[in-house]
Design a protein around this motif. Structure first.
Motif, mmCIF file in Angstrom:
data_model
loop_
_atom_site.group_PDB
_atom_site.id
_atom_site.type_symbol
_atom_site.label_atom_id
_atom_site.label_comp_id
_atom_site.label_asym_id
_atom_site.label_seq_id
_atom_site.Cartn_x
_atom_site.Cartn_y
_atom_site.Cartn_z
ATOM 1 N N ASN A 78 3.701 6.144 -5.248
ATOM 2 C CA ASN A 78 4.459 6.732 -6.151
ATOM 3 C C ASN A 78 3.026 6.645 -6.907
ATOM 4 O O ASN A 78 3.222 7.621 -8.089
ATOM 5 C CB ASN A 78 4.437 4.557 -6.622
ATOM 6 N N VAL A 79 2.063 7.205 -6.709
ATOM 7 C CA VAL A 79 0.928 8.169 -7.325
ATOM 8 C C VAL A 79 0.678 10.088 -6.957
ATOM 9 O O VAL A 79 1.538 9.960 -8.645
ATOM 10 C CB VAL A 79 -0.818 7.695 -6.966
ATOM 11 N N VAL A 80 1.567 9.960 -5.950
ATOM 12 C CA VAL A 80 1.501 10.920 -5.562
ATOM 13 C C VAL A 80 3.591 11.282 -5.861
ATOM 14 O O VAL A 80 3.215 12.427 -7.204
ATOM 15 C CB VAL A 80 2.202 11.231 -4.292
ATOM 16 N N GLY A 81 4.054 10.363 -6.222
ATOM 17 C CA GLY A 81 5.068 10.500 -7.157
ATOM 18 C C GLY A 81 5.550 10.678 -8.685
ATOM 19 O O GLY A 81 6.052 11.867 -8.938
ATOM 20 N N THR A 82 4.355 10.321 -9.026
ATOM 21 C CA THR A 82 4.322 10.522 -10.403
ATOM 22 C C THR A 82 3.652 11.670 -10.820
ATOM 23 O O THR A 82 4.007 12.095 -11.819
ATOM 24 C CB THR A 82 3.612 8.766 -11.125
ATOM 25 N N LEU A 83 2.856 12.088 -10.032
ATOM 26 C CA LEU A 83 2.449 13.767 -10.390
ATOM 27 C C LEU A 83 2.896 14.621 -10.246
ATOM 28 O O LEU A 83 3.074 15.798 -10.910
ATOM 29 C CB LEU A 83 0.474 13.220 -9.598
ATOM 30 N N LEU A 109 7.890 11.699 0.330
ATOM 31 C CA LEU A 109 7.214 11.651 1.882
ATOM 32 C C LEU A 109 7.000 11.322 2.281
ATOM 33 O O LEU A 109 6.484 10.700 3.672
ATOM 34 C CB LEU A 109 6.404 13.282 1.311
ATOM 35 N N ILE A 110 6.354 10.240 1.344
ATOM 36 C CA ILE A 110 5.260 9.155 2.398
ATOM 37 C C ILE A 110 5.956 7.478 2.427
ATOM 38 O O ILE A 110 5.821 6.686 3.510
ATOM 39 C CB ILE A 110 3.745 8.736 1.323
ATOM 40 N N GLY A 144 0.680 2.092 -8.213
ATOM 41 C CA GLY A 144 1.041 3.861 -7.977
ATOM 42 C C GLY A 144 1.325 3.732 -9.267
ATOM 43 O O GLY A 144 0.668 5.350 -9.794
ATOM 44 N N ALA A 145 2.212 3.852 -9.802
ATOM 45 C CA ALA A 145 3.189 4.548 -11.098
ATOM 46 C C ALA A 145 1.610 4.428 -11.801
ATOM 47 O O ALA A 145 1.264 5.634 -13.340
ATOM 48 C CB ALA A 145 4.224 4.334 -11.999
ATOM 49 N N GLN A 146 1.421 3.214 -12.157
ATOM 50 C CA GLN A 146 -0.327 3.357 -13.756
ATOM 51 C C GLN A 146 -1.245 4.105 -12.979
ATOM 52 O O GLN A 146 -1.971 4.947 -13.904
ATOM 53 C CB GLN A 146 0.140 1.669 -13.893
ATOM 54 N N LEU A 147 -1.471 3.689 -12.253
ATOM 55 C CA LEU A 147 -2.862 4.601 -11.527
ATOM 56 C C LEU A 147 -2.435 6.781 -11.739
ATOM 57 O O LEU A 147 -3.140 7.077 -12.250
ATOM 58 C CB LEU A 147 -2.871 4.720 -10.658
ATOM 59 N N GLY A 148 -0.983 6.436 -11.543
ATOM 60 C CA GLY A 148 -0.414 8.507 -11.524
ATOM 61 C C GLY A 148 -0.182 8.546 -12.798
ATOM 62 O O GLY A 148 -0.938 10.100 -13.174
ATOM 63 N N VAL A 149 0.485 7.617 -13.534
ATOM 64 C CA VAL A 149 -0.047 8.649 -15.249
ATOM 65 C C VAL A 149 -1.191 8.728 -15.761
ATOM 66 O O VAL A 149 -1.220 9.392 -16.530
ATOM 67 C CB VAL A 149 0.881 7.120 -16.025
ATOM 68 N N MET A 169 0.750 -1.624 -0.158
ATOM 69 C CA MET A 169 0.338 -0.050 0.090
ATOM 70 C C MET A 169 0.468 1.494 -0.149
ATOM 71 O O MET A 169 0.623 2.481 -0.822
ATOM 72 C CB MET A 169 -1.152 -0.342 1.166
ATOM 73 N N VAL A 170 2.520 1.481 0.933
ATOM 74 C CA VAL A 170 3.039 2.733 0.594
ATOM 75 C C VAL A 170 3.808 2.518 -0.634
ATOM 76 O O VAL A 170 3.688 3.729 -1.270
ATOM 77 C CB VAL A 170 3.939 1.494 1.549
ATOM 78 N N GLY A 171 4.179 1.294 -1.166
ATOM 79 C CA GLY A 171 3.800 1.349 -2.471
ATOM 80 C C GLY A 171 3.171 2.179 -3.790
ATOM 81 O O GLY A 171 3.668 2.656 -4.549
ATOM 82 N N VAL A 172 2.627 1.618 -3.364
ATOM 83 C CA VAL A 172 1.123 2.394 -4.374
ATOM 84 C C VAL A 172 0.314 3.760 -4.429
ATOM 85 O O VAL A 172 1.301 4.892 -4.890
ATOM 86 C CB VAL A 172 -0.012 1.767 -4.133
ATOM 87 N N VAL A 173 0.295 3.963 -2.778
ATOM 88 C CA VAL A 173 -0.290 6.012 -2.467
ATOM 89 C C VAL A 173 1.730 6.567 -2.971
ATOM 90 O O VAL A 173 1.309 7.873 -3.712
ATOM 91 C CB VAL A 173 0.018 5.916 -0.777
#
Length: 244
Positions: free
Chosen positions: A14-19, A25-26, A207-212, A8-12
């Motif tokens: 990388n969403v933030v990191g990609t955007l 930070l997380i 997370g990266a895929q969601l972020g893109v 879950m940490v990886g998901v959240v």
């Protein structure tokens, strides 16, 4: 339970990191709170970001929003910087790395109010006397420490009048290159705790895929305010960790 949390940490993260960058930070504070040694936590971040950033870059690259020439230029500079940064980190104390992070992020935050870049430009990346050393330096910083490296890259691309989705793609391939270089160092020195790193990596890919996909829906005028918020939060987190 640890593996689910790391996923879950990886998901959240990388969403933030990609955007807008700042995924560290997380992820980093969470891993440190769970008792991972600092070098193992940074190493896990590097390995997972190497894979996740490449997958998100390929999505943008397939849409022909970043050229091969641009990607190779960023890879060359950030890979060299990442390897150098990983080597330098082994000679520096945690306190020194923290001070470097605070100075760089504070500088980026201040210059964001001075620069006119707002991700609405149509320019391609041009490696010149300003962008070349900046990309090498960002790669070195990412190899040494990491949190905020993508954020710093996004500020650079904004100043170069590069469109937001192109900036995201360039930031992702830059993260891949610098993290790949740093990962070599962390793996070779035996700092990686593989079961937890793999859980983080799987979450990071998702997370990266969601972020893109979210990046395509984010309006350019909202990016700089989000960048500034993330930058302030990063500085606050690093300062608090430093005084602890």
């Amino acid at each position: 339970m640890e593996f689910i949390l790391f996923f879950m940490v990886g998901v959240v993260g990388n969403v933030v990191g990609t955007l807008v960058g700042g995924g560290g930070l997380i992820s980093l504070p969470t891993m440190l709170l769970m008792g991972l040694p600092v070098h193992s936590a940074i190493g896990a971040n590097k390995v997972s970001n190497t894979v996740s950033s490449l997958t998100s870059f390929l999505v943008i690259f397939k849409q022909k929003e970043v050229t091969t020439k641009e990607a190779l230029s960023v890879v060359a500079l950030c890979l060299g910087g990442g390897i150098l940064g990983g080597l330098i980190a082994s000679f520096l104390t945690g306190e020194t790395l923290t001070i470097i992070a605070i100075v760089l992020l504070s500088f980026a935050f201040i210059t964001s109010f001075i620069g006119k870049g707002n991700f609405e430009g149509t320019e391609s990346l041009r490696v010149n006397k300003k962008s070349g050393p900046a990309l090498l330096g960002i790669g070195m910083y990412d190899g040494m420490f990491g949190p905020g490296s993508s954020t710093l890259a996004m500020y650079l691309y904004a100043s170069q009048k590069i469109a937001y989705i192109r900036a995201v793609g360039l930031a992702r391939i830059g993260v891949f290159a610098s993290c790949f270089g740093a990962s070599i160092t962390y793996i070779s020195t035996g700092k990686i705790i593989w079961p937890l790193t793999l859980a983080l990596m799987l979450g990071a890919i998702v997370g990266a895929q969601l972020g893109v996909r979210l990046a395509r829906k984010l309006k350019s005028e909202h990016v700089k305010p989000l960048l500034r918020i993330v930058t302030v939060l990063l500085i606050m987190q690093i300062v608090i960790d430093y005084f602890k």
